[in-house]
Design an enzyme around this catalytic site. Structure first.
Site, PDB file in Angstrom:
ATOM      1  N   SER A   1       0.854  -1.173   0.000  1.00 16.93           N
ATOM      2  CA  SER A   1       0.000   0.000   0.000  1.00 16.93           C
ATOM      3  C   SER A   1       0.892   1.225   0.000  1.00 16.93           C
ATOM      4  O   SER A   1       2.093   1.128   0.303  1.00 16.93           O
ATOM      5  CB  SER A   1      -0.864   0.007   1.272  1.00 16.93           C
ATOM      6  OG  SER A   1      -1.515   1.238   1.467  1.00 16.93           O
TER       7      SER A   1
ATOM      8  N   TYR B   1      -2.250  -1.218  10.275  1.00 13.47           N
ATOM      9  CA  TYR B   1      -2.251  -1.489   8.833  1.00 13.47           C
ATOM     10  C   TYR B   1      -0.891  -1.161   8.232  1.00 13.47           C
ATOM     11  O   TYR B   1      -0.324  -1.961   7.474  1.00 13.47           O
ATOM     12  CB  TYR B   1      -3.350  -0.640   8.204  1.00 13.47           C
ATOM     13  CG  TYR B   1      -3.566  -0.817   6.726  1.00 13.47           C
ATOM     14  CD1 TYR B   1      -4.354  -1.852   6.239  1.00 13.47           C
ATOM     15  CD2 TYR B   1      -3.027   0.082   5.814  1.00 13.47           C
ATOM     16  CE1 TYR B   1      -4.598  -2.000   4.885  1.00 13.47           C
ATOM     17  CE2 TYR B   1      -3.259  -0.051   4.452  1.00 13.47           C
ATOM     18  CZ  TYR B   1      -4.038  -1.093   3.991  1.00 13.47           C
ATOM     19  OH  TYR B   1      -4.272  -1.228   2.645  1.00 13.47           O
TER      20      TYR B   1
END
Length: 262
Positions: free
Chosen positions: A140, A154
């Site tokens: 990401s 995350y």
């Protein structure tokens, strides 16, 4: 890797979102595709809507025995896997570390990092032995810089994917196997829904993204192009460097200060 020479792709989290965009990009290039997903109902619908060269396998990427079964089934049907896409993941929980339930942290890391590692454990040795193939691991933009409050767990997992992928690329390159790191920005998907289905926590967090003009199909095409060019990093959005530059600048300046003091 020349995708015209590839025959079989295995894509996790492939029944929706970015994963499905990648599945369809592989189908457009004539590959047979094993779509792995934890959501059996959505998976069945996706497979039914596509040609006979697409098959599904229900897989929780945390389950190593499940990986072994999924690999055996996939390769029995379509032969050795040429392209592995470790894409399955869940969304940020929106919690700062001081307020976070440790179980929520563990779940995010187990799926977003552990699930990727399990895919590598299942397939890397065979790819290395054959001297061909390509691995794509989905990280990401949060795996390049942890700049938004509420995405700490995350980002921790995605930074891990970044490190794993960079190390794997170095290990596999001498054996003719390519490895790419996919770092998507915000793409409109059903990630929140799939996160809730497995008991994950979803909260609004600072810096929530506006609607994206980048679609899962766009990302699928970017991934196909990245595999063909053996790109080490695939980003999906413009102006990514603007957000990651401060981190790399701070690292460079720290190194320069130490060099100057030596």
């Amino acid at each position: 890797m020349d995708l015209s020479e590839a025959r079989h792709a295995f894509v996790t989290g492939g029944a929706s979102g970015i994963g499905l965009g990648i599945v369809d990009a592989m189908v457009r290039r004539g590959l047979r595709v094993t779509v792995a997903d934890i959501d059996a109902e959505t998976l069945a619908r996706v497979v039914a809507e596509r040609w006979e060269g697409v098959r599904g396998v229900v897989l929780d990427t945390r389950d190593r025995d499940g990986w072994a079964r999924a690999k055996a089934e996939a390769e029995s049907a379509f032969g050795p896997v040429d392209v592995l896409v470790n894409n399955a993941g869940i969304a940020p929980n929106g919690r700062e570390f001081a307020d976070m339930d440790p179980e929520s942290f563990d779940r995010i890391v187990a799926i977003n990092l552990g699930g990727v590692a399990n895919g590598v454990f299942a397939f890397a040795a065979d790819m290395r032995a054959r001297g061909r193939g390509h691995v794509v691991n989905t990280s990401s933009q949060a795996g390049l810089t942890a700049s938004v409050p509420g995405v700490g767990a995350y980002a921790t997992a995605k930074f891990g994917v970044t490190a794993l992928t960079e190390a794997l690329r170095q290990e596999m390159a001498p054996h003719g196997v390519g490895v790419s790191l996919l770092c998507p920005g915000y793409v409109a998907t059903n990630l929140a829904e799939t996160t809730r289905k497995i008991g994950g926590e979803i909260r609004q967090y600072a810096g929530s993204m506006p609607p994206s003009t980048i679609t899962p199909d766009d990302v699928g095409e970017m991934v196909a192009a990245g595999i063909a060019a053996d790109e080490p990093v695939i980003v999906t959005h413009t102006r990514v460097w603007r957000s990651v530059e401060p981190r790399f600048t701070a690292i460079r300046e720290a190194c320069e200060r130490r060099d100057a003091a030596a």
